[in-house]
Design a protein around this motif. Structure first.
Motif, PDB file in Angstrom:
ATOM      1  N   LEU A 316       0.838  -1.204   0.000  1.00 19.71           N
ATOM      2  CA  LEU A 316       0.000   0.000   0.000  1.00 19.71           C
ATOM      3  C   LEU A 316       0.871   1.251   0.000  1.00 19.71           C
ATOM      4  O   LEU A 316       0.547   2.247  -0.670  1.00 19.71           O
ATOM      5  N   GLY A 317       1.977   1.211   0.759  1.00 21.98           N
ATOM      6  CA  GLY A 317       2.887   2.353   0.753  1.00 21.98           C
ATOM      7  C   GLY A 317       3.493   2.585  -0.621  1.00 21.98           C
ATOM      8  O   GLY A 317       3.627   3.733  -1.072  1.00 21.98           O
ATOM      9  N   CYS A 318       3.858   1.497  -1.315  1.00 27.10           N
ATOM     10  CA  CYS A 318       4.389   1.629  -2.676  1.00 27.10           C
ATOM     11  C   CYS A 318       3.360   2.244  -3.609  1.00 27.10           C
ATOM     12  O   CYS A 318       3.705   3.078  -4.468  1.00 27.10           O
ATOM     13  N   MET A 319       2.099   1.869  -3.444  1.00 26.25           N
ATOM     14  CA  MET A 319       1.053   2.426  -4.304  1.00 26.25           C
ATOM     15  C   MET A 319       0.904   3.921  -4.089  1.00 26.25           C
ATOM     16  O   MET A 319       0.719   4.691  -5.043  1.00 26.25           O
ATOM     17  N   VAL A 320       0.986   4.364  -2.840  1.00 27.13           N
ATOM     18  CA  VAL A 320       0.883   5.802  -2.554  1.00 27.13           C
ATOM     19  C   VAL A 320       2.070   6.550  -3.160  1.00 27.13           C
ATOM     20  O   VAL A 320       1.901   7.614  -3.787  1.00 27.13           O
ATOM     21  N   LEU A 321       3.269   6.016  -2.996  1.00 26.15           N
ATOM     22  CA  LEU A 321       4.454   6.667  -3.548  1.00 26.15           C
ATOM     23  C   LEU A 321       4.400   6.735  -5.071  1.00 26.15           C
ATOM     24  O   LEU A 321       4.749   7.761  -5.671  1.00 26.15           O
ATOM     25  N   VAL A 322       3.950   5.658  -5.706  1.00 29.65           N
ATOM     26  CA  VAL A 322       3.845   5.654  -7.164  1.00 29.65           C
ATOM     27  C   VAL A 322       2.791   6.646  -7.630  1.00 29.65           C
ATOM     28  O   VAL A 322       2.972   7.324  -8.650  1.00 29.65           O
ATOM     29  N   LEU A 387       8.624   6.828 -18.552  1.00 25.64           N
ATOM     30  CA  LEU A 387       8.442   6.834 -17.101  1.00 25.64           C
ATOM     31  C   LEU A 387       6.983   6.642 -16.732  1.00 25.64           C
ATOM     32  O   LEU A 387       6.654   5.871 -15.813  1.00 25.64           O
ATOM     33  N   ILE A 388       6.078   7.323 -17.439  1.00 24.71           N
ATOM     34  CA  ILE A 388       4.644   7.173 -17.173  1.00 24.71           C
ATOM     35  C   ILE A 388       4.200   5.731 -17.414  1.00 24.71           C
ATOM     36  O   ILE A 388       3.433   5.149 -16.626  1.00 24.71           O
ATOM     37  N   SER A 389       4.687   5.114 -18.496  1.00 24.98           N
ATOM     38  CA  SER A 389       4.324   3.728 -18.803  1.00 24.98           C
ATOM     39  C   SER A 389       4.853   2.769 -17.731  1.00 24.98           C
ATOM     40  O   SER A 389       4.147   1.838 -17.314  1.00 24.98           O
ATOM     41  N   LEU A 390       6.092   2.988 -17.288  1.00 22.77           N
ATOM     42  CA  LEU A 390       6.654   2.119 -16.245  1.00 22.77           C
ATOM     43  C   LEU A 390       5.906   2.254 -14.928  1.00 22.77           C
ATOM     44  O   LEU A 390       5.671   1.264 -14.227  1.00 22.77           O
ATOM     45  N   LEU A 391       5.504   3.470 -14.590  1.00 19.22           N
ATOM     46  CA  LEU A 391       4.741   3.666 -13.361  1.00 19.22           C
ATOM     47  C   LEU A 391       3.391   2.954 -13.439  1.00 19.22           C
ATOM     48  O   LEU A 391       2.909   2.405 -12.434  1.00 19.22           O
ATOM     49  N   ALA A 392       2.795   2.943 -14.624  1.00 16.40           N
ATOM     50  CA  ALA A 392       1.539   2.193 -14.791  1.00 16.40           C
ATOM     51  C   ALA A 392       1.770   0.702 -14.586  1.00 16.40           C
ATOM     52  O   ALA A 392       0.973   0.020 -13.918  1.00 16.40           O
ATOM     53  N   ALA A 393       2.862   0.176 -15.141  1.00 17.98           N
ATOM     54  CA  ALA A 393       3.175  -1.246 -14.967  1.00 17.98           C
ATOM     55  C   ALA A 393       3.459  -1.587 -13.507  1.00 17.98           C
ATOM     56  O   ALA A 393       3.025  -2.632 -13.001  1.00 17.98           O
ATOM     57  N   VAL A 394       4.177  -0.693 -12.812  1.00 17.58           N
ATOM     58  CA  VAL A 394       4.444  -0.904 -11.381  1.00 17.58           C
ATOM     59  C   VAL A 394       3.136  -0.950 -10.596  1.00 17.58           C
ATOM     60  O   VAL A 394       2.938  -1.815  -9.729  1.00 17.58           O
ATOM     61  N   THR A 395       2.225  -0.043 -10.904  1.00 20.34           N
ATOM     62  CA  THR A 395       0.948   0.005 -10.186  1.00 20.34           C
ATOM     63  C   THR A 395       0.131  -1.255 -10.427  1.00 20.34           C
ATOM     64  O   THR A 395      -0.443  -1.830  -9.491  1.00 20.34           O
ATOM     65  N   VAL A 396       0.062  -1.700 -11.679  1.00 19.89           N
ATOM     66  CA  VAL A 396      -0.707  -2.904 -12.006  1.00 19.89           C
ATOM     67  C   VAL A 396      -0.136  -4.122 -11.283  1.00 19.89           C
ATOM     68  O   VAL A 396      -0.881  -4.914 -10.682  1.00 19.89           O
ATOM     69  N   LYS A 397       1.180  -4.272 -11.314  1.00 20.96           N
ATOM     70  CA  LYS A 397       1.787  -5.448 -10.676  1.00 20.96           C
ATOM     71  C   LYS A 397       1.644  -5.395  -9.159  1.00 20.96           C
ATOM     72  O   LYS A 397       1.402  -6.422  -8.520  1.00 20.96           O
ATOM     73  N   THR A 398       1.778  -4.202  -8.574  1.00 18.05           N
ATOM     74  CA  THR A 398       1.614  -4.085  -7.123  1.00 18.05           C
ATOM     75  C   THR A 398       0.201  -4.429  -6.696  1.00 18.05           C
ATOM     76  O   THR A 398      -0.015  -5.185  -5.736  1.00 18.05           O
ATOM     77  N   CYS A 399      -0.783  -3.885  -7.400  1.00 17.60           N
ATOM     78  CA  CYS A 399      -2.183  -4.150  -7.056  1.00 17.60           C
ATOM     79  C   CYS A 399      -2.538  -5.622  -7.267  1.00 17.60           C
ATOM     80  O   CYS A 399      -3.235  -6.216  -6.450  1.00 17.60           O
ATOM     81  N   THR A 400      -2.049  -6.198  -8.347  1.00 12.86           N
ATOM     82  CA  THR A 400      -2.342  -7.611  -8.617  1.00 12.86           C
ATOM     83  C   THR A 400      -1.728  -8.511  -7.555  1.00 12.86           C
ATOM     84  O   THR A 400      -2.377  -9.434  -7.056  1.00 12.86           O
ATOM     85  N   GLY A 401      -0.478  -8.251  -7.198  1.00  8.91           N
ATOM     86  CA  GLY A 401       0.162  -9.045  -6.144  1.00  8.91           C
ATOM     87  C   GLY A 401      -0.519  -8.895  -4.809  1.00  8.91           C
ATOM     88  O   GLY A 401      -0.599  -9.840  -4.021  1.00  8.91           O
ATOM     89  N   LEU A 402      -1.053  -7.696  -4.543  1.00 14.70           N
ATOM     90  CA  LEU A 402      -1.745  -7.454  -3.282  1.00 14.70           C
ATOM     91  C   LEU A 402      -3.052  -8.219  -3.213  1.00 14.70           C
ATOM     92  O   LEU A 402      -3.448  -8.705  -2.145  1.00 14.70           O
ATOM     93  N   CYS A 403      -3.729  -8.357  -4.339  1.00 12.99           N
ATOM     94  CA  CYS A 403      -5.044  -9.011  -4.350  1.00 12.99           C
ATOM     95  C   CYS A 403      -4.955 -10.517  -4.533  1.00 12.99           C
ATOM     96  O   CYS A 403      -5.802 -11.254  -4.034  1.00 12.99           O
ATOM     97  N   GLU A 404      -3.928 -10.989  -5.243  1.00 16.57           N
ATOM     98  CA  GLU A 404      -3.819 -12.416  -5.505  1.00 16.57           C
ATOM     99  C   GLU A 404      -2.966 -13.147  -4.477  1.00 16.57           C
ATOM    100  O   GLU A 404      -2.689 -14.329  -4.622  1.00 16.57           O
ATOM    101  N   GLU A 405      -2.478 -12.442  -3.452  1.00 16.73           N
ATOM    102  CA  GLU A 405      -1.722 -13.043  -2.353  1.00 16.73           C
ATOM    103  C   GLU A 405      -0.470 -13.762  -2.860  1.00 16.73           C
ATOM    104  O   GLU A 405      -0.116 -14.839  -2.395  1.00 16.73           O
ATOM    105  N   THR A 406       0.203 -13.183  -3.825  1.00 15.57           N
ATOM    106  CA  THR A 406       1.432 -13.776  -4.331  1.00 15.57           C
ATOM    107  C   THR A 406       2.640 -13.143  -3.655  1.00 15.57           C
ATOM    108  O   THR A 406       2.548 -12.075  -3.056  1.00 15.57           O
TER     109      THR A 406
END
Length: 484
Positions: A316-322, A387-406
């Motif tokens: 969650l902290g990573c999501m806020v920073l991103v 940079l904008i594209s990479l930040l989108a990829a970081v957000t998607v992977k962070t959220c997916t990992g948070l929800c799928e318990e990986t």
């Protein structure tokens, strides 16, 4: 090791005899439950069945095989191990293998994800911009000689933009190649971003909607969460990239000393999202956030454990920073401040707009300084898009990992985003320095300063996100080692 049945020599690590196929330890496997038993066992001590698979006739006691006794014809009785099921507790009522409350939360989460996907695919066609600011913003723009600034929606880059560029060139008998490129290149950037955003969001949203609807119908699907996040954050990335294409912020402080000593009035404004884009980003963000919250809540008591709790908080902290990094990465990287004895003006301008100003200033004849400034501005904007594209990829992977318990982390993407932010700062400094010289002259006028607030803040939060990702990765490895 020798076989106890045929005395054939076998390797030391062998389990079965290579000659007769019997177990080397002499044990017998129960044909009913599969448990290993001593070789002299007649009835299995685990399930009660005969080890040889034969049946004892309940009438005459004859040992036989088959469904009927060959002596008296009595049908063999098969033992059944009946288990008395206790009535389930109300709190443990299940549906689809999940407790009832989890099933309800899961349905709510899927519905919220579907709503977020629908917001993305609907509002992506209404991405647009406008001018907003304080009440006296227009007069301040006129005082700075910047009245009549035009902002456009994404459809402008599919036709009208090229017409405007051609009309601007048709009014000149001679013009430089730099001026021609400065007119067409921002439109080409806009076309690529707009087309990519429309196609990507539409395809991702359709795929996500199909999977989410199938999930609501009780089908087992995979990857629905990732597609839902990808569709929304692709929409956000496209909107932010188009904002960065024509972003501008103007601030002016006007002295009123002739009316009241030491009095001054400040006005500010610039290019902002239109109402439809703000509504799409807000509604989609709310739905996607609630969807993620429901998926986290489905863990129940697992959230109390230290590893899961730490990982969740770090994610969650990573999501806020991103999100903060994303906000500043989508704005203009830097700008100019001009001060005189009484008034001061500040202009925060995007790289494509800076390219257009450089081309306009060198429409008839160009200079090496102007060409260098144009090239660095073009490279800086391309890096800003990366940079904008990479930040989108970081957000998607962070959220997916948070929800799928990986246990996956976004460490690799975070390293790339921080590195791209550093490169973006370097090219922003080069673009700003050469552009200031090309537009304002060398040396710069007194009271003129160049600042790079946007890209510096984006870099700081990209580095903070990298630090949080490293901590998350190290702790994840530590917890995994403890579990093993």
């Amino acid at each position: 090791m020798n076989c106890k049945q045929c005395n054939t020599e076998n390797p030391e690590d062998a389990v079965f005899c290579k000659e007769c196929g019997n177990r080397l330890d002499g044990k017998t496997e129960c044909p009913s439950c599969g448990k290993l038993l001593p070789s002299d066992t007649v009835y299995c001590i685990f399930c009660g069945k005969r080890v040889d698979g034969k049946t004892v006739c309940p009438e005459c006691g004859t040992l036989h095989e088959g469904a009927f006794c060959p002596t008296c014809g009595t049908a063999a009785r098969k033992k059944t191990n009946k288990t008395v099921k206790s009535a389930p507790k109300k709190a443990a009522i299940t549906d689809g293998g999940l407790p009832l409350w989890k099933r309800i939360v899961d349905i709510c989460a899927t519905s919220l994800a579907l709503a977020g996907v629908l917001c993305s695919v609907l509002f992506v066609f209404f991405i647009g911009f406008g001018l907003g600011g304080s009440p006296n913003f227009n007069s301040a723009m006129e005082a700075m000689g910047m009245s009549g600034i035009q902002v456009n929606d994404l459809y402008y880059f599919f036709g009208k933009g090229y017409e405007d560029a051609a009309n601007a060139l048709s009014g000149l008998q001679t013009y430089t190649a730099l001026y021609e490129v400065s007119l067409y290149l921002p439109v080409v950037f806009g076309t690529v971003i707009s087309a990519g955003t429309l196609v990507s969001v539409t395809v991702l949203s359709v795929l996500a909607a199909v999977k989410l609807i199938r999930k609501l119908m009780g089908k087992e699907v995979r990857g629905a969460e990732k597609l839902a996040f990808a569709s929304f954050f692709t929409y956000v990335a496209g909107a932010v990239a188009l904002l960065a294409l024509q972003h501008m912020t103007v601030s002016r402080t006007q002295s009123l000393s002739e009316i009241l000593p030491n009095a001054a009035v400040s006005v500010h404004g610039g290019v902002v999202f239109n109402a439809a884009t703000v509504a799409g980003l807000t509604l989609g963000g709310v739905f996607i956030s609630l969807f993620a919250a429901c998926k986290i809540a489905l863990r129940g008591k697992e959230l109390i454990s230290a590893p899961v709790l730490v990982k969740t908080c770090l994610s969650l902290g990573c999501m806020v920073l991103v999100a903060i990094c994303w906000t500043f990465a989508g704005q203009s990287a830097g700008g100019f401040t001009v001060k005189d004895t009484a008034n001061s003006s500040s202009l925060l301008i995007s790289f494509p707009t800076l390219m257009s100003l450089i081309g306009l200033n060198n429409a008839v004849s160009d200079s090496p300084e102007a060409i260098n400034a144009f090239a660095f501005s073009c490279c800086a904007y391309a890096i800003q898009l990366a940079l904008i594209s990479l930040l989108a990829a970081v957000t998607v992977k962070t959220c997916t990992g948070l929800c799928e318990e990986t246990r996956t982390t976004n460490l690799g993407l975070s390293v790339s985003a921080a590195a791209i932010a550093v490169v973006c700062l370097i090219f922003s400094v080069l673009a700003g320095t050469f552009s200031a010289t090309a537009l304002l002259g060398d040396p710069l006028p007194a009271g003129t300063t160049i600042f790079y607030t946007g890209v510096i803040v984006a870099l700081v939060f990209a580095v903070l996100n990298l630090v949080a990702s490293i901590v998350n990765y190290v702790l994840g490895k530590s917890y995994a080692a403890q579990e093993e």
